[in-house]
Structure formats: structure tokens, C-alpha cells
Design a protein around this motif. Structure first.
Motif, mmCIF file in Angstrom:
data_model
loop_
_atom_site.group_PDB
_atom_site.id
_atom_site.type_symbol
_atom_site.label_atom_id
_atom_site.label_comp_id
_atom_site.label_asym_id
_atom_site.label_seq_id
_atom_site.Cartn_x
_atom_site.Cartn_y
_atom_site.Cartn_z
ATOM 1 N N SER A 1 6.898 1.250 6.203
ATOM 2 C CA SER A 1 7.696 2.209 5.433
ATOM 3 C C SER A 1 6.892 3.377 4.868
ATOM 4 O O SER A 1 7.461 4.399 4.509
ATOM 5 N N VAL A 2 5.560 3.218 4.800
ATOM 6 C CA VAL A 2 4.721 4.290 4.258
ATOM 7 C C VAL A 2 4.032 5.025 5.405
ATOM 8 O O VAL A 2 3.990 4.538 6.538
ATOM 9 N N PRO A 3 3.474 6.205 5.146
ATOM 10 C CA PRO A 3 2.805 6.950 6.214
ATOM 11 C C PRO A 3 1.631 6.170 6.811
ATOM 12 O O PRO A 3 0.864 5.527 6.096
ATOM 13 N N THR A 4 1.513 6.241 8.129
ATOM 14 C CA THR A 4 0.391 5.625 8.834
ATOM 15 C C THR A 4 -0.388 6.720 9.545
ATOM 16 O O THR A 4 0.194 7.599 10.183
ATOM 17 N N VAL A 5 -1.713 6.650 9.437
ATOM 18 C CA VAL A 5 -2.567 7.699 9.987
ATOM 19 C C VAL A 5 -3.670 7.060 10.824
ATOM 20 O O VAL A 5 -4.395 6.192 10.333
ATOM 21 N N ALA B 1 0.834 -1.203 0.000
ATOM 22 C CA ALA B 1 0.000 0.000 0.000
ATOM 23 C C ALA B 1 0.870 1.255 0.000
ATOM 24 O O ALA B 1 2.030 1.229 0.406
ATOM 25 N N ARG B 2 0.295 2.363 -0.452
ATOM 26 C CA ARG B 2 1.010 3.652 -0.463
ATOM 27 C C ARG B 2 0.777 4.435 0.822
ATOM 28 O O ARG B 2 1.397 5.471 1.048
ATOM 29 N N GLY B 3 -0.110 3.938 1.654
ATOM 30 C CA GLY B 3 -0.403 4.554 2.937
ATOM 31 C C GLY B 3 -1.316 3.646 3.732
ATOM 32 O O GLY B 3 -1.992 2.782 3.158
ATOM 33 N N SER C 1 -2.266 12.358 -0.224
ATOM 34 C CA SER C 1 -1.389 13.479 -0.539
ATOM 35 C C SER C 1 0.067 13.118 -0.278
ATOM 36 O O SER C 1 0.961 13.496 -1.049
ATOM 37 N N LEU C 2 0.325 12.371 0.793
ATOM 38 C CA LEU C 2 1.696 11.956 1.091
ATOM 39 C C LEU C 2 2.200 10.925 0.082
ATOM 40 O O LEU C 2 3.401 10.848 -0.192
ATOM 41 N N ALA C 3 1.269 10.130 -0.467
ATOM 42 C CA ALA C 3 1.656 9.117 -1.450
ATOM 43 C C ALA C 3 2.199 9.734 -2.726
ATOM 44 O O ALA C 3 2.865 9.068 -3.522
ATOM 45 N N GLU C 4 1.928 11.021 -2.952
ATOM 46 C CA GLU C 4 2.419 11.693 -4.155
ATOM 47 C C GLU C 4 3.879 12.121 -4.025
ATOM 48 O O GLU C 4 4.521 12.454 -5.015
ATOM 49 N N ASP D 1 8.001 11.601 -2.935
ATOM 50 C CA ASP D 1 8.981 10.550 -3.166
ATOM 51 C C ASP D 1 8.950 9.553 -2.008
ATOM 52 O O ASP D 1 9.197 9.923 -0.847
ATOM 53 N N GLN D 2 8.655 8.290 -2.329
ATOM 54 C CA GLN D 2 8.480 7.295 -1.285
ATOM 55 C C GLN D 2 9.791 6.951 -0.573
ATOM 56 O O GLN D 2 9.798 6.626 0.621
ATOM 57 N N GLY D 3 10.895 7.050 -1.309
ATOM 58 C CA GLY D 3 12.181 6.812 -0.673
ATOM 59 C C GLY D 3 12.483 7.856 0.384
ATOM 60 O O GLY D 3 12.966 7.543 1.476
ATOM 61 N N ALA D 4 12.185 9.104 0.072
ATOM 62 C CA ALA D 4 12.413 10.182 1.034
ATOM 63 C C ALA D 4 11.519 10.021 2.258
ATOM 64 O O ALA D 4 11.947 10.286 3.387
ATOM 65 N N ILE D 5 10.279 9.583 2.038
ATOM 66 C CA ILE D 5 9.364 9.366 3.160
ATOM 67 C C ILE D 5 9.878 8.252 4.068
ATOM 68 O O ILE D 5 9.921 8.394 5.296
ATOM 69 N N GLU D 6 10.285 7.137 3.465
ATOM 70 C CA GLU D 6 10.771 6.016 4.271
ATOM 71 C C GLU D 6 12.010 6.414 5.077
ATOM 72 O O GLU D 6 12.122 6.098 6.273
#
Length: 256
Positions: free
Chosen positions: A102-106, A53-55, A203-206, A208-213
Motif C-alpha cells: 500500500s505504500v510507495p516501493t522504490v 513501514a511508510r515506504g 518525501s512520499l511518506a509526507e 496523505d497515505q490514503g491518497a497514495i494507496e
């Protein structure tokens, strides 16, 4: 929504895909989504299944996040010296798994997040709460001690004295006050917390996923050592408290 174990007619955890955002729901509405040992096992499986998942959004079914640990089943699980707090240890591990996603959790909080349910919400990266929601930690009033890292997290976030008031008195904290204290990141109108959480996750999924992780890893590293040192103490104290509570209840000195 589908249950994490497929054909199970009464899954404890539901998972639904919203265009790449995994919405994971605690599913015991008749018990205000109170958490049993098995709830944590199914939540762990849901987090694993949402690995692509992206989030991730964590919420509770039918407008209530969670009433915390199920007092009817109690925290004991298994045998051995730490058995009386088996659920506490299991919950610690699953919340560590949640923090390592690794992805945002809300967390999307409607109704209330109580006790261990509050710990679960605070384990997410962001917390969206309906304006009429509340938070509380009534452990002492139930003759047990805070678990899920809540004593550590509240002390870190709001300071010793405010944390002491929340944990010793078990008083309610409104969503507005929690937002003011930094325990809630976003407020939503009643009934819209899940939609708001999904919007934030999208919005966070848009980005860069590497930077988020990597950013999440930096944040985790800042608290990992202290929390890792705190967890064994919490587990030991929870074990002693549960044994004491059971002993006192057996002698009729109080009831839970």
C-alpha cells in the motif's frame, strides 16, 4: 541490517529500518544477488514484516542489484506438470505481493539488474538507478524464455520492436537509455542509488497515505487484467522451455 529469519547466519534477504522506510536487500553478493526459490520466500516474508513501514526500498547487497534467477539451482521446484518452472510461479506471486504493497516501493539499482532481477525492479513503483548501472535480459542466450512478466512489461513500455531487440539479443541497456525510455524514473550518481531511493520514499511518506494507496490501486487496476492473463501463458511457456533445455542438454546439444 537484520536477516528476515533472525538468527540465520546467511540470510538471503536483509531488512533495515531507516526511520520508517524499510530497506530490503537481496543478500547473495558472491553470486551477484542471484535469486533462488528461497530468496523469493524470504522476500515475501520481508514484505509482510514491512507492512507498517511508510515506504519500501528494494536493493541488492554490495553495489549490485541482481544477476537474475540462479542458473545453478535452476527454475524447477516441486513435482507435477508445472514443477519445472516452480520458481517462476513463486516469483510471479511475490512480485504481485510487491505491487500490492500500500505504500510507495522504490527499486535502488546499483551495478545491474539482469533478467528476473530486472523484472523485480520494474515491479516497484519507482526505479532509481546509478548512472553507471545497466539492465539486460539474456534469457534467449541461456536457452530459456523471459519470466517475471518482463516480456509483457517491456512490450507495453517500449513497444514491440525495441522489446524484441532487448529480449532476443539480450543486449545491455544503460541507465541513461533506460531513463530515456521511461524504465528508470530517477538517475543517481554511482554509490548513491539507495540514499536517493530513501529520500524519495521519505518525501512520499509526507503525503496523505490514503491518497497514495488509492492512487496505487488505480494504477494497478490499469494493468492487472492484462498481466493476470499473461502470467499463465508465461508459466506454461517457461515450463516447456525448461523441459526442452534439460532434454537438449542431456543429449549434449548445448550447455547452459
Amino acid at each position: 541490517m537484520t536477516g528476515i529469519h533472525g538468527a540465520n547466519p546467511d540470510p538471503l534477504i536483509l531488512i533495515d529500518d531507516h526511520d520508517g522506510i524499510a530497506v530490503i536487500s537481496l543478500n547473495r553478493p558472491a553470486q551477484r544477488n542471484a535469486l533462488r526459490y528461497e530468496s523469493w520466500s524470504e522476500l515475501s516474508a520481508a514484505l509482510t514484516s514491512a507492512s507498517e513501514a511508510r515506504g519500501v526500498v528494494i536493493t541488492g547487497a554490495q553495489g549490485f542489484f541482481s544477476a537474475g534467477g540462479d542458473l545453478k539451482t535452476g527454475p524447477a521446484h516441486g513435482t507435477g506438470p508445472m514443477g519445472p518452472a516452480g520458481r517462476v510461479e513463486h516469483a510471479q506471486r511475490v512480485m504481485e505481493q510487491l505491487r500490492s504493497v500500500s505504500v510507495p516501493t522504490v527499486a535502488a539499482v546499483e551495478g545491474a539488474a539482469v533478467g528476473l532481477g530486472w523484472s523485480l525492479a520494474l515491479s516497484c513503483d519507482l526505479v532509481v538507478a546509478a548512472r553507471d548501472a545497466f539492465f539486460s535480459a539474456p534469457f534467449v542466450t541461456r536457452a530459456v524464455v523471459p519470466d517475471g512478466g518482463l516480456a509483457w512489461r517491456l512490450t507495453q513500455q517500449v513497444g514491440r520492436h525495441r522489446a524484441s531487440s532487448l529480449l532476443l539479443r539480450g543486449s545491455r541497456l544503460t541507465a541513461e537509455d533506460a531513463h530515456h525510455l521511461g524504465l528508470v524514473t530517477d538517475l543517481a550518481e554511482p554509490g548513491t542509488a539507495v540514499d536517493g531511493a530513501i529520500t524519495i520514499a521519505r518525501s512520499l511518506a509526507e503525503y496523505d497515505q490514503g491518497a497514495i494507496e488509492l492512487t496505487k490501486r488505480l494504477i494497478a487496476a490499469a494493468e492487472a487484467a492484462q498481466l493476470a492473463a499473461f502470467h499463465p501463458l508465461e508459466l506454461a511457456v517457461a515450463t516447456v522451455a525448461q523441459q526442452r533445455s534439460a532434454s537438449e542438454a542431456a543429449r549434449g546439444q548445448w550447455s547452459r
